[in-house]
Write a protein that holds these residues in place. Structure first.
Motif, mmCIF file in Angstrom:
data_model
loop_
_atom_site.group_PDB
_atom_site.id
_atom_site.type_symbol
_atom_site.label_atom_id
_atom_site.label_comp_id
_atom_site.label_asym_id
_atom_site.label_seq_id
_atom_site.Cartn_x
_atom_site.Cartn_y
_atom_site.Cartn_z
ATOM 1 N N GLN A 154 41.649 60.404 -5.125
ATOM 2 C CA GLN A 154 42.621 61.754 -5.875
ATOM 3 C C GLN A 154 41.986 62.517 -6.849
ATOM 4 O OE1 GLN A 154 47.342 60.860 -5.708
ATOM 5 N NE2 GLN A 154 46.908 62.534 -7.428
ATOM 6 N N THR A 155 41.732 63.536 -6.302
ATOM 7 C CA THR A 155 40.746 64.190 -7.333
ATOM 8 C C THR A 155 41.582 65.874 -7.058
ATOM 9 O OG1 THR A 155 38.930 63.895 -6.748
ATOM 10 C CG2 THR A 155 39.167 66.265 -7.107
ATOM 11 N N PRO A 156 41.485 66.416 -8.547
ATOM 12 C CA PRO A 156 42.764 67.575 -8.843
ATOM 13 C C PRO A 156 42.469 68.209 -8.558
ATOM 14 C CG PRO A 156 42.704 66.361 -10.682
ATOM 15 C CD PRO A 156 41.705 65.591 -9.738
ATOM 16 N N LEU A 157 42.856 69.129 -7.839
ATOM 17 C CA LEU A 157 42.063 70.821 -6.968
ATOM 18 C C LEU A 157 42.179 71.753 -8.266
ATOM 19 C CD1 LEU A 157 44.986 70.837 -3.787
ATOM 20 C CD2 LEU A 157 42.140 70.253 -4.006
ATOM 21 N N SER A 158 40.632 72.849 -7.763
ATOM 22 C CA SER A 158 41.383 73.755 -9.107
ATOM 23 C C SER A 158 41.779 74.873 -8.228
ATOM 24 C CB SER A 158 39.263 74.914 -8.969
ATOM 25 O OG SER A 158 39.202 74.608 -7.409
ATOM 26 N N GLY A 159 42.038 75.121 -7.219
ATOM 27 C CA GLY A 159 43.026 76.224 -6.643
ATOM 28 C C GLY A 159 43.537 75.607 -5.421
ATOM 29 N N THR A 160 43.564 76.469 -4.511
ATOM 30 C CA THR A 160 44.740 76.550 -3.274
ATOM 31 C C THR A 160 43.654 77.261 -2.207
ATOM 32 O OG1 THR A 160 46.421 78.566 -3.811
ATOM 33 C CG2 THR A 160 47.453 75.802 -4.454
ATOM 34 N N ASP A 161 43.391 78.267 -2.132
ATOM 35 C CA ASP A 161 42.393 78.349 -0.884
ATOM 36 C C ASP A 161 41.627 77.941 -0.519
ATOM 37 O OD1 ASP A 161 40.706 78.612 -4.347
ATOM 38 O OD2 ASP A 161 39.216 79.038 -2.645
ATOM 39 N N ALA A 162 41.009 77.848 0.561
ATOM 40 C CA ALA A 162 40.286 77.452 1.405
ATOM 41 C C ALA A 162 38.863 76.405 1.051
ATOM 42 C CB ALA A 162 39.378 78.635 2.546
ATOM 43 N N THR A 163 38.181 76.947 0.445
ATOM 44 C CA THR A 163 37.124 76.597 -0.943
ATOM 45 C C THR A 163 37.738 74.783 -1.902
ATOM 46 O OG1 THR A 163 35.277 78.250 -0.088
ATOM 47 C CG2 THR A 163 35.102 77.003 -1.949
ATOM 48 N N ALA A 164 38.374 75.552 -2.259
ATOM 49 C CA ALA A 164 39.196 74.693 -3.233
ATOM 50 C C ALA A 164 39.437 73.433 -2.748
ATOM 51 C CB ALA A 164 40.302 75.515 -3.899
ATOM 52 N N VAL A 165 39.959 73.710 -2.003
ATOM 53 C CA VAL A 165 40.801 72.289 -1.321
ATOM 54 C C VAL A 165 39.865 71.889 -0.307
ATOM 55 C CG1 VAL A 165 41.792 72.550 1.585
ATOM 56 C CG2 VAL A 165 42.940 73.849 -0.915
ATOM 57 N N VAL A 166 39.105 72.566 -0.052
ATOM 58 C CA VAL A 166 37.632 71.219 0.845
ATOM 59 C C VAL A 166 37.115 70.697 -0.470
ATOM 60 C CG1 VAL A 166 35.842 71.423 2.527
ATOM 61 C CG2 VAL A 166 37.730 72.762 3.108
ATOM 62 N N ASN A 167 36.584 71.831 -1.356
ATOM 63 C CA ASN A 167 36.047 71.032 -2.013
ATOM 64 C C ASN A 167 36.611 69.419 -3.131
ATOM 65 O OD1 ASN A 167 33.641 72.526 -2.405
ATOM 66 N ND2 ASN A 167 34.524 73.791 -3.925
ATOM 67 N N GLY A 168 37.904 69.557 -3.381
ATOM 68 C CA GLY A 168 38.734 69.116 -3.559
ATOM 69 C C GLY A 168 38.158 67.393 -3.263
ATOM 70 N N ILE A 169 38.857 68.040 -1.312
ATOM 71 C CA ILE A 169 38.428 67.063 -0.485
ATOM 72 C C ILE A 169 37.343 66.171 -0.472
ATOM 73 C CG2 ILE A 169 38.862 65.911 2.309
ATOM 74 C CD1 ILE A 169 41.260 68.264 2.238
ATOM 75 N N ASN A 170 36.393 67.096 -0.829
ATOM 76 C CA ASN A 170 34.834 66.695 -0.871
ATOM 77 C C ASN A 170 35.125 65.575 -1.664
ATOM 78 O OD1 ASN A 170 32.247 66.299 0.942
ATOM 79 N ND2 ASN A 170 32.014 67.175 -1.244
ATOM 80 N N ALA A 171 34.686 65.812 -2.748
ATOM 81 C CA ALA A 171 34.958 64.766 -3.931
ATOM 82 C C ALA A 171 35.868 63.930 -4.243
ATOM 83 C CB ALA A 171 35.411 65.847 -5.142
ATOM 84 N N ALA A 172 36.944 63.677 -3.302
ATOM 85 C CA ALA A 172 37.395 62.444 -3.123
ATOM 86 C C ALA A 172 36.849 61.599 -2.482
ATOM 87 C CB ALA A 172 38.991 62.351 -2.802
ATOM 88 N N PHE A 173 36.474 61.997 -1.592
ATOM 89 C CA PHE A 173 35.620 61.335 0.019
ATOM 90 C C PHE A 173 35.091 60.410 -0.627
ATOM 91 C CE2 PHE A 173 32.104 61.419 3.177
ATOM 92 C CZ PHE A 173 32.761 60.099 3.556
ATOM 93 N N GLU A 174 33.409 61.400 -1.274
ATOM 94 C CA GLU A 174 32.354 60.675 -1.447
ATOM 95 C C GLU A 174 31.832 60.000 -2.722
ATOM 96 O OE1 GLU A 174 29.182 63.858 -2.783
ATOM 97 O OE2 GLU A 174 29.872 65.229 -1.397
ATOM 98 N N SER A 175 33.843 59.888 -3.504
ATOM 99 C CA SER A 175 33.969 58.971 -4.371
ATOM 100 C C SER A 175 34.515 57.768 -3.732
ATOM 101 C CB SER A 175 35.133 58.797 -5.702
ATOM 102 O OG SER A 175 35.406 58.027 -6.546
ATOM 103 N N ILE A 176 34.722 57.438 -2.618
ATOM 104 C CA ILE A 176 35.038 56.203 -2.038
ATOM 105 C C ILE A 176 33.924 55.911 -1.375
ATOM 106 C CG2 ILE A 176 36.905 55.788 0.340
ATOM 107 C CD1 ILE A 176 39.398 57.105 -0.859
#
Length: 216
Positions: free
Chosen positions: A182-204
């Motif tokens: 689980q990664t906190p989001l820096s915002g709710t725009d598309a780029t922030a959402v995808v960056n957060g999801i990607n960070a969580a995925f790369e960790s896994i």
């Protein structure tokens, strides 16, 4: 009006009929072409976002002689798509507007997991089905969560993969584990959402590769 003009021009009845048909056909084609152009102009523009694979994974101490097959993950229909999922409550999901993955999510996850193994340089071979390897182990994955949770004061990317390491020779499950991030989001725009999801995925992805190679 066209009928009167044609008679003034001296057309006979048969020729007049042909002229009118040509004029009507030409007008219909022009109208159809105009509708196609209008449809193209009003089509929504979709931004394509990709996942990354960890370039370096620390903590892998030895080299594996195993050949590994990464199967395409399974997923519920809401995740088995190109759309990027936003969860607005525990029971409600939406899709990120005008944004999508480059392919169905399971295929993207499969490709990036293979890339993560290859980036270590410590596995003999890794592939997807159909590439002709003699396999030692299969990685069977189910995508349980892959979204941004936005709502009720929460703004976080959540990824959860259930993984089984299966012996290709015996068909038995060697080990299994659920990987959560689980990664906190820096915002709710598309780029922030995808960056957060990607960070969580790369960790896994990094944890999954270390887990597999530790026993492979």
């Amino acid at each position: 009006m066209a009928n009167v003009e044609a008679r003034r021009a001296g057309y006979g009845d048969e020729l007049l009929s042909r002229v009118l048909r040509i004029r009507l056909s030409t007008g219909t084609m022009a109208l159809f072409a105009g509708l196609l152009v209008a449809g193209c102009n009003t089509a929504a523009v979709v931004d394509i976002y990709d996942l990354g694979a960890p370039a370096r994974i620390e903590g892998i101490k030895s080299r594996s002689s195993s050949q590994i097959l990464v199967l395409e993950p399974s997923a519920l229909k809401s995740l088995d798509a190109q759309e990027i999922v936003i969860k607005t409550s525990p029971v409600q999901i939406e899709y990120l507007a005008r944004s999508q993955w480059p392919d169905r999510l399971p295929k993207v996850v499969q490709a990036r997991l293979i890339e993560a193994f290859e980036n270590t340089g410590r596995v003999k071979a890794v592939a997807k089905p159909g590439e002709g390897l003699v396999i030692d182990y299969q990685i069977v994955t189910d995508i349980r969560a892959f979204q941004a949770n936005i709502g009720a004061g929460e703004q976080a990317a959540v990824v959860s993969l259930s993984v089984k390491l299966v012996s290709d020779r015996s068909g038995k499950v060697v080990r299994s584990r659920v990987f959560d991030a689980q990664t906190p989001l820096s915002g709710t725009d598309a780029t922030a959402v995808v960056n957060g999801i990607n960070a969580a995925f790369e960790s896994i992805a990094a944890d999954l590769v270390k887990w597999v190679l530790a026993g492979g």
